[in-house]
Motif scaffolding. Structure first.
Motif, mmCIF file in Angstrom:
data_model
loop_
_atom_site.group_PDB
_atom_site.id
_atom_site.type_symbol
_atom_site.label_atom_id
_atom_site.label_comp_id
_atom_site.label_asym_id
_atom_site.label_seq_id
_atom_site.Cartn_x
_atom_site.Cartn_y
_atom_site.Cartn_z
ATOM 1 N N SER A 26 -2.431 2.694 6.737
ATOM 2 C CA SER A 26 -1.979 2.576 5.358
ATOM 3 C C SER A 26 -3.002 1.887 4.460
ATOM 4 N N ALA A 78 -6.353 10.144 4.723
ATOM 5 C CA ALA A 78 -5.036 10.785 4.678
ATOM 6 C C ALA A 78 -4.659 11.396 6.028
ATOM 7 N N HIS A 79 -5.670 11.633 6.877
ATOM 8 C CA HIS A 79 -5.402 12.307 8.152
ATOM 9 C C HIS A 79 -5.353 11.343 9.325
ATOM 10 N N TRP A 99 0.682 1.148 10.704
ATOM 11 C CA TRP A 99 1.983 1.167 10.046
ATOM 12 C C TRP A 99 2.860 2.222 10.666
ATOM 13 N N ASN A 137 0.803 -1.231 0.000
ATOM 14 C CA ASN A 137 0.000 0.000 0.000
ATOM 15 C C ASN A 137 0.828 1.270 0.000
ATOM 16 N N ILE A 140 -3.686 8.558 -0.752
ATOM 17 C CA ILE A 140 -3.906 9.755 0.075
ATOM 18 C C ILE A 140 -4.106 10.943 -0.854
ATOM 19 N N TYR A 141 -5.040 11.839 -0.476
ATOM 20 C CA TYR A 141 -5.338 12.938 -1.389
ATOM 21 C C TYR A 141 -4.421 14.126 -1.153
ATOM 22 N N ARG A 160 0.736 5.643 10.935
ATOM 23 C CA ARG A 160 -0.475 6.010 10.199
ATOM 24 C C ARG A 160 -1.250 4.769 9.800
ATOM 25 N N PRO A 194 2.225 6.506 1.594
ATOM 26 C CA PRO A 194 1.231 5.497 1.245
ATOM 27 C C PRO A 194 0.447 5.909 -0.002
#
Lengths: 646, 321
Positions: free
Chosen positions: B213, B221-222, B180, A406, A477-478, B211, A474
């Motif tokens: 993953s 993403a956050h 991760w 990922n 993610i935007y 984070r 990763p």
């Protein structure tokens, strides 16, 4: 459902897309009406069962999808160029990467490959069409309408946003309510019908319709690749059919196969998806290997090195491809014994693949290498695909994959193999077989400009992504923070993507330029080719071969040319009436009913869905009462067409 | 462009980006996969480097063959009458280029299988040390860490003692996530209704980034957290302080925390949610899945507003009494 839920609202980009779609439809209707081409469209294209025309329609659709998938990619790259970017918000970005992946694999690569198989395989084996021409048309139209259903999602209802892998439980009703994910399920289900039909069609065609004297080991390598791929399709696609059906039942009918509640097991979606998904990528790459074998051999003016090894390596690859799927989820906790097994099986695939690379290199060895556009694409494949392949071996090492999984290392690997394998191959095939399809040769200069922009762009875009993976970035993610240290490589990657886009533009310019000013192929054999498709005129007559050829060995056409040069006596061809299948509008109409049924299910409007399904069934019943079994092409017409080729 | 220049340009432009890659690799702390801060990531780094050598060898062999063959056998005006020989193949070559890859695969497979089994257990070097158990519960979109023995719970950060194996018990509320912490080791999935075990360990003091993953939707993403590795004495001091002074976690607070949305605050509690629910137990998660209305999209500005530490907040409240 309210209007502002049915139509996607609130996004300026979407409104612009709405306008573009409406204008394009108006434009097409206007042009067809003004030039009085409606009847032509119906007779020549919508009802055709001719494999060559079906192939062309597949390829046109694939190029349009390449455009859309490419725009998706550029939008994503634009958003990721700088940290904390607000060009695309999270929801929009998620929809775009989902449609990008789904479109590129299922609506660009697959149809491009099926299109090329349609164009080339019957010609290569000396046949007049595929075994089931009506089903062939149905294959295309189900693909077309499945893809159309998927494609309208971004303006009507909203696109799926759970990734092209649509993992549960994210893709379920509990976490992703709404029509978006339903578009994925129905669009893929409908076009999956077309893929499965094509698989069956090509197996039967290749096994039963080869010209006399063409044993299996005298077939062109592209035909071998098509045969093996088709067997894989028949084994793999039913798994996808079932998986999609189960998730559809979960989402629309309240069952609990993969849900969070009711004893559903979300992991089983991942399992079923990848049992299909891994063979799928080999379905995408094996025909590519076939194309490269043809092009490399032709433009090195040398027979393919190690024919037997090349056949067996493809068989080995296809068998192994069904035994590796768990490597897509090493981190899902299957335990060490399972992960170890699948590590080793995955590594094993590198062995037959390596054998092929060396055989191509030794085909070139002692050849006389001509750098045409088709050959450039095939040559560039060798070093670039090898990088993708070795990173695949790195990923296959389970304990290491716990770090790579990922991340952008994975993203770089699969783009490396899919682009440098499949996309390079379809571009090579386009240049190679273009004269046979249209009677003109794509412009070489423009072809080379396309090539350099695209290949250099590819390297600039994706090699940095391997590094980003090592830096802990990763996928999916935007956005990312400024202190992550990922900015410079993302900027470089975007530049590469833009270069690839420019390459694509040059390809389009080439097609348009060639339409108006292209060099005609007057002999039918512009490349001094080796296989049977080059023995007939360009573009190919609708019946393909006036007389079924007698095959005496591998590279049958090359042998025939040698015999002619040696002054061997050639018999006067004895023409007989040729039996050809009749056109039919039913595949087109039946697919429209599939679309209606799918659309109904997407929005859970059951009456619409039922009407659609009834329409499909009626079409099938009508087909079973079909008594038209074709017509005969009279000898005079054959004589005239063949005389015209002088 | 004449064929010879074309071919050189071809090769040069492929080698150039690759060489840049090699220049960059490993030279910087940012290459987290190659700068492990714990024994698990160390095992993985060794495996990664081992494989890179073999891959480089394969690349060099093929690139060199490719370059030589393309150069030597290109069509030029001088050789237009050269007709290539009708070579069918060479069995010896086929054997060689099958056997060597088989050997390479064996050379990679053995350490891979070894490491894969090894990573299922706590790190070898800490055989005698009792692992500390920390439950890591992923919720959309935040991380909840529960220390069952110490009876404390943290949100969006986890403190661990250095040189002590950490037995992470992974689970999730809702979407399939993955824990991760690249500097400490690889990831494993967090799944609702299932418990997974992941062993990690820090052998450096410091703050490491962790984070999710595995993509879980709008706020993915956050969904990050901090890992603070500290000396054992400092860690146990922190534990004692927290047990004494952190506010007790209530069901109401917990349900607010696991509501769907991005939570960036770092919170600390005494007590853990394991007192009333364990999302790893099959069936237990079902009563507690937060309802998801169409959440709408995550706007970056919302996420960027200051996060606070709940203990300051709570202590202000106490002062108010």
């Amino acid at each position: 459902m309210k209007w502002d839920e049915f139509f996607v609202t609130g996004e300026p980009l979407i409104y612009m897309a709405d306008a573009a779609i409406v204008l394009t439809i108006i434009g097409i209707v206007f042009v067809l009406t003004y030039f009085k081409k409606w009847k032509w469209l119906w007779k020549e294209w919508l009802t055709t069962v001719d494999h060559k025309k079906i192939g062309i329609m597949y390829i046109i659709s694939a190029v349009l999808m390449l455009f859309r998938g490419g725009v998706d990619a550029l939008l994503m790259r634009a958003q990721l160029t700088v940290p904390n970017n607000t060009f695309l918000d999270s929801q929009h970005y998620n929809e775009i990467f989902t449609t990008h992946g789904t479109i590129m694999i299922l609506f660009m690569a697959m149809p491009f490959i099926f299109g090329i198989m349609n164009i080339a395989v019957p010609l290569q084996i000396g046949a007049r069409d595929v075994a089931f021409p009506y089903l062939n048309a149905l294959s295309f139209w189900t693909f077309f309408f499945g893809a159309l259903l998927f494609n309208i999602s971004f303006v009507i209802g909203g696109s799926p946003d759970a990734g092209w892998t649509a993992y549960m439980p994210l893709a379920g009703n509990e976490l992703s309510p709404g029509p978006g994910q339903n578009y994925y399920l129905l669009g893929l289900q409908i076009s999956g019908i077309g893929s499965l039909i094509s698989g069956i069609n090509f197996i039967v065609t290749i096994l039963k319709m080869r010209a006399p004297g063409m044993t299996l080991m005298r077939m062109p390598m592209f035909t071998w690749a098509t045969l093996i791929t088709s067997i894989l399709v028949v084994f793999a696609f039913p798994v996808l059919t079932v998986a999609l059906a189960l998730m559809t039942l979960d989402r629309i009918f309240g069952t609990h196969f993969f849900t969070l509640s009711g004893d559903g097991v979300p992991m089983h979606w991942a399992n079923l998806f990848w049992i299909w998904g891994h063979p799928e990528v080999y379905i995408a790459i094996l025909p590519a290997f076939g194309v490269f074998s043809e092009v490399v051999s032709t433009f090195a003016r040398k027979r393919l090195f190690g024919y037997t090894a090349m056949v067996w390596s493809m068989v080995a690859i296809s068998v192994l491809s069904m035994l590796v799927w768990v490597h897509h989820f090493f981190t899902m906790g299957s335990g060490a014994p399972v992960n170890a097994f699948f590590s080793v099986s995955t590594m094993a695939i590198a062995i037959p693949t390596g054998v092929k690379i060396f055989n191509w290199l030794f085909t070139l060895y002692k050849g006389r290498i001509k750098f045409t556009s088709a050959m450039l694409w095939s040559l560039a494949f060798i070093p670039t695909f090898v990088i993708g392949g070795v990173t695949g071996v790195m990923l296959s090492m389970a304990a290491a994959d716990y770090q790579y999984h990922n991340t952008y290392f994975l993203v770089a690997h699969f783009h490396n193999t899919l682009i440098c394998g499949t996309v390079f191959a379809v571009f090579a095939a386009l240049h190679y077989w273009y004269p046979k399809m249209f009677g003109v040769i794509l412009n070489e200069k423009l072809g080379k400009i396309t090539f350099w922009f695209f290949v250099l762009g590819f390297n600039v875009c994706f090699l940095p992504q391997y590094v980003l993976g090592f830096m802990g970035m990763p996928r999916r993610i935007y956005t990312y923070p400024a202190d992550a240290g990922w900015t410079e490589l993302n900027v470089i990657s975007t530049i590469g993507a833009v270069m690839m886009g420019i390459g694509f533009i040059f390809l389009c310019i080439n097609v348009v330029y060639t339409y108006f000013k292209g060099e005609r192929d007057l002999t039918g054999d512009p490349w001094d080719g080796r296989t049977l498709e080059w023995s007939i005129p360009s573009p190919a007559p609708h019946y393909n071969f006036a007389v079924t050829p007698q095959v005496k060995g591998l590279d049958a056409w090359w042998m025939m040319k040698k015999e002619r040069k040696e002054g061997k006596e050639e018999e006067e061809p004895e023409y007989k009436p040729i039996h050809m299948p009749s056109n039919s509008g039913r595949p087109f109409i039946m697919s429209i009913f599939f679309f209606i049924a799918g659309f109904g299910l997407v929005f859970e409007w059951m009456p619409v869905a039922i009407i659609g399904l009834i329409g499909v069934i009626i079409c099938m019943i009508l087909r079973s009462f079909e008594y038209d079994d074709g017509y005969y092409v009279p000898v005079e017409e054959i004589k005239q067409t063949e005389a015209g080729r002088e | 462009m004449p064929a010879q220049q074309q071919k050189w340009l071809n090769l040069f432009m492929k080698v150039l980006p690759l060489s840049l890659l090699f220049l960059l690799t490993g030279c910087s702390e940012r290459f987290v996969l190659l700068n492990p801060k714990g024994p698990v990531a160390e095992v993985q780094k060794d495996l990664i480097l081992w494989s890179i050598w073999f891959m480089l060898f394969i690349i060099v062999v093929i690139f060199v063959l490719f370059a030589i063959i393309l150069w030597k056998y290109r069509e030029r005006p001088e050789n237009l009458d050269y007709e290539p020989p009708d070579q069918h193949g060479n069995t010896l070559l086929e054997i060689i280029w099958t056997a060597i890859p088989v050997l390479i695969v064996i050379a990679l497979a053995i350490p891979t299988v070894k490491a894969t089994f090894e990573l299922e257990k706590p790190p070898k070097e800490s055989r005698g040390v009792e692992p500390i158990v920390i439950h890591a519960t992923a919720a959309d979109w935040k991380w909840i860490f529960s220390y069952p023995e110490e009876n404390i719970e943290t949100v969006n950060y986890v403190n661990i003692p250095k040189d002590v194996p950490v037995e992470f018990k992974l689970t999730a509320v809702g979407g399939m996530s993955a824990l991760w912490i690249p500097e400490l080791g690889g990831q494993k999935y967090n799944m609702a209704g299932m418990g997974m075990t992941l062993y990690l360990q820090a052998d450096h003091v410091g703050t490491f980034k962790g984070r999710n993953s595995n993509f879980t939707g709008e706020g993915f993403a956050h969904q990050t957290f901090d890992v603070n590795a500290m000396e054992k004495e400092d860690f146990y001091k922190w534990v004692k302080e927290t047990q004494a002074s952190a506010p007790l976690l209530t069901k109401k607070q917990f349900n607010e925390i696991i509501q769907v949305g991005v939570l960036k605050d770092k919170l600390t509690f005494s007590g853990t949610h394991l007192a009333w629910v364990d999302f790893a137990k099959p069936g237990e998660h079902l009563d507690n899945i937060p309802a998801k209305e169409k959440h709408g999209t995550i706007k970056l500005e919302e996420v960027e507003s200051d996060h606070h530490d709940n203990r300051e907040h709570e202590s202000h409240q106490h002062e108010g009494h």
